[in-house]
Design an enzyme around this catalytic site. Structure first.
Site, PDB file in Angstrom:
ATOM      1  N   HIS A  63      11.241 -15.233 -10.770  1.00  0.00           N
ATOM      2  CA  HIS A  63      12.347 -15.166 -11.844  1.00  0.00           C
ATOM      3  C   HIS A  63      11.717 -14.925 -13.286  1.00  0.00           C
ATOM      4  O   HIS A  63      12.113 -13.987 -13.804  1.00  0.00           O
ATOM      5  CB  HIS A  63      12.867 -16.515 -12.090  1.00  0.00           C
ATOM      6  CG  HIS A  63      14.187 -16.432 -13.101  1.00  0.00           C
ATOM      7  ND1 HIS A  63      14.037 -16.506 -14.137  1.00  0.00           N
ATOM      8  CD2 HIS A  63      15.364 -16.460 -12.635  1.00  0.00           C
ATOM      9  CE1 HIS A  63      15.365 -16.420 -14.875  1.00  0.00           C
ATOM     10  NE2 HIS A  63      16.354 -16.126 -14.157  1.00  0.00           N
ATOM     11  N   ASP A  64      10.683 -15.564 -13.839  1.00  0.00           N
ATOM     12  CA  ASP A  64      10.190 -15.145 -15.164  1.00  0.00           C
ATOM     13  C   ASP A  64       8.883 -14.345 -14.930  1.00  0.00           C
ATOM     14  O   ASP A  64       8.141 -14.094 -16.177  1.00  0.00           O
ATOM     15  CB  ASP A  64       9.785 -16.344 -15.726  1.00  0.00           C
ATOM     16  CG  ASP A  64      11.025 -17.316 -16.148  1.00  0.00           C
ATOM     17  OD1 ASP A  64      12.013 -16.880 -15.979  1.00  0.00           O
ATOM     18  OD2 ASP A  64      10.910 -18.410 -16.738  1.00  0.00           O
ATOM     19  N   THR A  65       8.581 -13.696 -13.852  1.00  0.00           N
ATOM     20  CA  THR A  65       7.400 -13.174 -13.765  1.00  0.00           C
ATOM     21  C   THR A  65       7.598 -11.693 -13.020  1.00  0.00           C
ATOM     22  O   THR A  65       8.538 -10.955 -13.169  1.00  0.00           O
ATOM     23  CB  THR A  65       6.066 -13.859 -12.963  1.00  0.00           C
ATOM     24  OG1 THR A  65       6.741 -14.468 -11.869  1.00  0.00           O
ATOM     25  CG2 THR A  65       5.719 -15.043 -13.660  1.00  0.00           C
TER      26      THR A  65
END
Length: 436
Positions: free
Chosen positions: A230-232
């Protein structure tokens, strides 16, 4: 021939553009020495284990483990080496679809058979008279649990949790855990029941339960916000896949001869195209002659419910899990249980890339009350519809009042606990800096 070589040139161009433009300051860092080694990086160590040694035999599998990753187009996932390599050990479901956008309603749908009009990632709760897969499992004494990476303690109710950044000790604490990816906590029937709440567990609990031989029969796994991609990036998620899941595939305590493992994604990244996501059926329950093959049957997140129902002859929720068009049972399970799937021609497939369009009790733009399930429905398991106490059986879909635009009236739906947070239109910024 690789799967990537079969993709249209336009898709490959879009994929290369995305990867070239992806920005991530983080490099994959294993949170522990191994998936079954407890770690202080998960805030708290496990101080208990479950007691699930009774096994309820299924027709095809005795355990199912679902592992969800985040926000990735099918073309992107299948062209990532770690995911492509894994397909050689399982059956690739090439026409598996998320059911809407954004993330949270997809998670909710896989537990309750509907997303109830939910169109954002704010904090909601669903009243205790709404049934879930847990009701169906417990009715047949089938053990269950969800394991949430970096959730600080069993049954944590908060919207998110910041922990020490184990990937960069000089960085600020990181919101590794978010409630929107922990769907069982959204349902009051689970989160407000102390006996059930202890089954909302951490990754340290997962290690403890496996070592003690008490891993349940129905398992839902959510990696943290960096490990799920999600954040990567998808490459970061692939590194987690190789670190966490691949070693477990050879561990009989997790992946026995009658274990089904579903690796999939909550939704795709490109909202303008069909919401097709990577989904791979792995584990000892998948016959070896199916390894490295594909299945183009239309499946959705509702299929994970119907497949479980068919395998254990369960009842149903009387919602989208009984809508035959969108809840086909995984074919190798359908064949052995006698369930007949619906063939959906490609040009007649429902569009799953929609958002902000479904009226429901969790939609402030088009609010309607919770309707009773279809009590006459028959799901893949053949059993009756499960109805929890307190639900008005007479308020059927046909008798619902017209939708009301609560948002224009500056009102929230009764079940909303924080401001709207989706990246769509008409957003109220979240007051809590942790809301994402």
């Amino acid at each position: 021939m690789s799967f990537a070589s079969l993709l249209p040139a336009a898709v490959l161009f879009a994929l290369s553009f995305r990867l070239a433009g992806a920005i991530s300051a983080q490099t994959f860092a294993p949170p522990s020495k191994g998936p079954l080694v407890q770690t202080a990086n998960y805030t708290s160590f496990s101080n208990n284990t479950l007691h699930n040694k009774h096994v309820v035999k299924g027709k095809v599998f005795d355990r199912i483990i679902q592992v969800w990753f985040e926000n990735t187009d099918f073309a992107t996932a299948i062209s990532t080496p770690a995911f492509e390599q894994l397909t050689k050990q399982g059956l690739l479901l090439t026409n598996y679809n998320a059911v809407t956008h954004p993330s949270q309603p997809n998670y909710v749908s896989a537990i309750g058979g509907d997303f109830f009009g939910l169109q954002d990632d704010a904090m909601f709760h669903i009243p205790s008279n709404i049934s879930t897969v847990v009701d169906l499992l417990e009715e047949k004494h089938i053990s269950w649990a969800t394991y949430q990476e970096n959730m600080p303690e069993n049954g944590y109710y908060g919207i998110s949790y910041k922990a020490a950044n184990y990937g960069n000790s000089s960085a600020k604490p990181y919101s590794y855990y978010v409630r929107k990816h922990n769907p069982l906590m959204v349902y009051d029937a689970v989160s407000q029941d102390p006996a059930r709440l202890r089954n909302i567990r951490t990754f340290n609990d997962f290690a403890n339960d496996v070592v003690n031989g008490t891993l349940p029969q129905w398992v839902f796994v959510t990696p943290n916000m960096v490990n799920d991609g999600h954040d990567t990036t998808i490459d970061y998620a692939a590194s987690f896949l190789e670190y966490w899941l691949v070693p477990l595939l050879t561990d009989k305590r997790v992946n026995g001869d009658r274990t089904l493992i579903l690796v999939t994604f909550d939704e795709n990244e490109t909202w303008e195209i069909q919401n097709n996501v990577f989904a791979l059926a792995l584990g000892g329950a998948v016959a070896k002659h199916l390894h490295g093959t594909t299945d183009d049957t239309l499946y959705t997140h509702y299929s994970s419910l119907s497949t479980v129902q068919a395998n254990w002859c369960l009842g149903s929720l009387g919602r989208q899990d009984t809508n035959a068009t969108v809840s086909n049972v995984f074919s190798f399970v359908a064949q052995k249980t006698g369930y007949k799937n619906v063939h959906v021609p490609a040009n007649q497939a429902p569009q799953f890339n929609l958002s902000d369009v479904a009226p429901g009790p969790l939609n402030s733009d088009a609010y309607i009350p919770f309707a009773a399930p279809n009590l006459k429905a028959r799901g893949a398991g053949g059993g009756p519809v499960f109805l929890r106490p307190g639900l008005n059986k007479t308020l059927t879909v046909e008798k619902l009042p017209p939708p009301v635009d609560l948002y224009s009236l500056k009102k929230a739906v009764p079940w909303q606990m924080s401001p709207r947070t989706t990246s769509g239109k008409n957003i109220i910024p979240c007051a809590d800096s942790d809301c994402k």
